[in-house]
Enzyme design. Sequence first.
Site, short mmCIF file in Angstrom:
data_model
loop_
_atom_site.label_atom_id
_atom_site.label_comp_id
_atom_site.label_asym_id
_atom_site.label_seq_id
_atom_site.Cartn_x
_atom_site.Cartn_y
_atom_site.Cartn_z
N GLU A 166 8.58 17.50 -2.66
CA GLU A 166 8.10 17.56 -3.91
C GLU A 166 6.69 17.90 -3.99
O GLU A 166 5.98 17.54 -3.14
CB GLU A 166 8.38 16.32 -4.56
CG GLU A 166 10.01 16.27 -5.02
CD GLU A 166 10.38 14.91 -5.67
OE1 GLU A 166 11.42 15.04 -6.33
OE2 GLU A 166 9.62 13.84 -5.62
N CYS B 287 -0.64 18.78 -6.66
CA CYS B 287 -0.40 17.81 -5.77
C CYS B 287 0.50 18.11 -4.55
O CYS B 287 1.60 18.34 -4.91
CB CYS B 287 -0.13 16.43 -6.28
SG CYS B 287 0.25 15.22 -5.30
N CYS C 6 7.60 9.71 4.67
CA CYS C 6 6.35 9.05 5.28
C CYS C 6 6.53 7.88 6.20
O CYS C 6 7.26 7.19 5.91
CB CYS C 6 5.43 8.46 3.87
SG CYS C 6 3.78 7.83 4.63
N CYS D 175 4.20 1.79 2.71
CA CYS D 175 3.24 1.14 1.89
C CYS D 175 4.21 0.32 0.98
O CYS D 175 5.37 1.01 0.45
CB CYS D 175 2.33 1.62 1.15
SG CYS D 175 1.23 2.64 2.07
N CYS E 225 5.22 1.66 -2.46
CA CYS E 225 5.29 3.23 -2.47
C CYS E 225 6.85 3.70 -2.40
O CYS E 225 7.43 3.23 -1.47
CB CYS E 225 4.42 3.84 -1.64
SG CYS E 225 4.60 5.65 -1.49
N GLY F 240 3.97 11.81 2.30
CA GLY F 240 3.27 12.11 3.65
C GLY F 240 2.06 11.35 3.88
O GLY F 240 1.20 11.20 2.61
N GLU F 241 1.51 11.09 4.78
CA GLU F 241 0.33 10.46 5.15
C GLU F 241 -0.36 12.02 5.98
O GLU F 241 -0.07 12.29 7.07
CB GLU F 241 0.21 9.67 6.19
CG GLU F 241 -1.03 9.18 6.78
CD GLU F 241 -2.35 9.09 6.13
OE1 GLU F 241 -2.09 8.67 4.93
OE2 GLU F 241 -3.29 9.75 6.29
N SER G 11 -7.19 5.02 0.87
CA SER G 11 -6.36 4.04 0.28
C SER G 11 -6.66 2.63 0.71
O SER G 11 -6.28 2.37 1.80
CB SER G 11 -4.73 4.44 0.51
OG SER G 11 -4.43 5.70 -0.43
N LEU G 12 -7.37 2.15 -0.03
CA LEU G 12 -7.99 0.66 0.32
C LEU G 12 -6.72 -0.37 0.02
O LEU G 12 -6.29 -1.04 0.80
CB LEU G 12 -9.38 0.38 -0.38
CG LEU G 12 -10.22 -0.55 0.73
CD1 LEU G 12 -10.42 0.07 2.05
CD2 LEU G 12 -11.61 -0.84 -0.20
N ASN H 76 2.55 2.48 -10.50
CA ASN H 76 3.52 2.92 -11.43
C ASN H 76 4.80 2.16 -10.86
O ASN H 76 5.13 2.30 -9.46
CB ASN H 76 3.65 4.38 -10.76
CG ASN H 76 2.58 5.00 -11.42
OD1 ASN H 76 2.16 4.96 -12.58
ND2 ASN H 76 1.83 5.80 -10.44
N CYS I 212 2.31 8.87 -9.03
CA CYS I 212 1.72 8.61 -7.53
C CYS I 212 2.70 7.70 -7.02
O CYS I 212 3.41 6.39 -7.69
CB CYS I 212 0.57 7.75 -7.53
SG CYS I 212 -0.92 8.66 -8.20
#
Length: 359
Positions: A93, A106, A113, A117, A120, A162-163, A217-218, A293, A336
């Site tokens: 996507e 985006c 991924c 996380c 996510c 993905g990362e 991304s902390l 989200n 996100c």
Amino acid sequence: MLPPPDLAELEPNELESLLSIQGAERFHARQIYRWVYRHGLEQFDGMTDLSRRLRDNLTGTLAFSTPQIANRERSSDGTEKFLLSLADGRTIESVFIPDTPVMTFCVSTQVGCAMRCGFCLTGRMGLTRHLTAGEIAGQVRVLARELDLQERRFNIVLMGMGEPLHNYDATMKALRILASPAGLALSPRRITLSTVGILPALARLATEPWIPNLAVSLHATTDTVRHLLIPTSRHQRLRDLISACKQLPLKHRDRITFEYVLLEGVNDTPADAQRLARLLLGLRAKVNLIPLNAAPGIPFSRPSDQQIDRFARSVATAGVIVSVRKSRGRDIRAACGQLIVEGGSGQSSAQRVAELLRK
Ligand code: SAH
């Protein structure tokens, strides 16, 4: 037999070499790039400033893969989500956000991924495969053509599925393709790479000739909470991540963005706000708070607006620039962490982590 080279995967200098091997002039690479990236052509036949012979030659010797639009959805806020299908039938996507305040694409860097996380949805899928450079740049090519934006200015955020630093080589090559002056000529300042912060990859990034804007991304202010939220960060300490960020050469006035997903009761306390500001002291940083989200199967909740506001103020009062990300395209699941194209599992482990964190 080797498959033919794929034009989508070639940087301008690679295309030049290929042309010269075929006995053609290297400068045709610029013309081809212009047709492909500025005019959205997918066939050599329409490249009318190339000789018929060269066009036929290229058609016979080069493949050219372009992601195909399998579905397109438009949110009530103008955000559009594209489901793209790749040569092997896998789907990804990409999202177009019309005004953030600039037009933004985006883009995904992997099918799925591997970071997993806990908050996510993409992470639930696990990793199916890396995208190639051509598939990453191809998303921009297709969206720009579909939306008729080839001659307009837009930004790119590598914040889709993905990362990016887990797929380092393809990601960097895609950025070089997109930056090429003959093509879309995107300046690195218009590109933001978002990452969980893989340390060796960050060190490598610091040595690149040009570096995109970085968003890290902390999501947590203690190692314990971060390790639970981002399981793949388990062998990494926050202080080492911050040191790695300090090694990145920043241009005048540039700042590293630190993304921080706000999860109610998990990382949104006044003490977290204080620790967050302290962690970033001495770094040219800004914080982007992302209220969660929420989605079915995500075992966390979004703090109240009041809570979010209090957290933001507290970080700002401690001297750090802070913004709150506005969620876009939630009604079409384009926000996100909501990009998902294949069934996932792992709900139980995320649930377990959420329970642990709330204790
Ligand atoms: N792998 C990259 C890109 C991920 S998407 C990274 O980790 O940075 C961009 C941002 O969205 C990341 O900060 C990610 O943690 C965040 N995100 C993921 N799921 C989310 C959710 N459900 N709600 C809000 N933000 C989310």
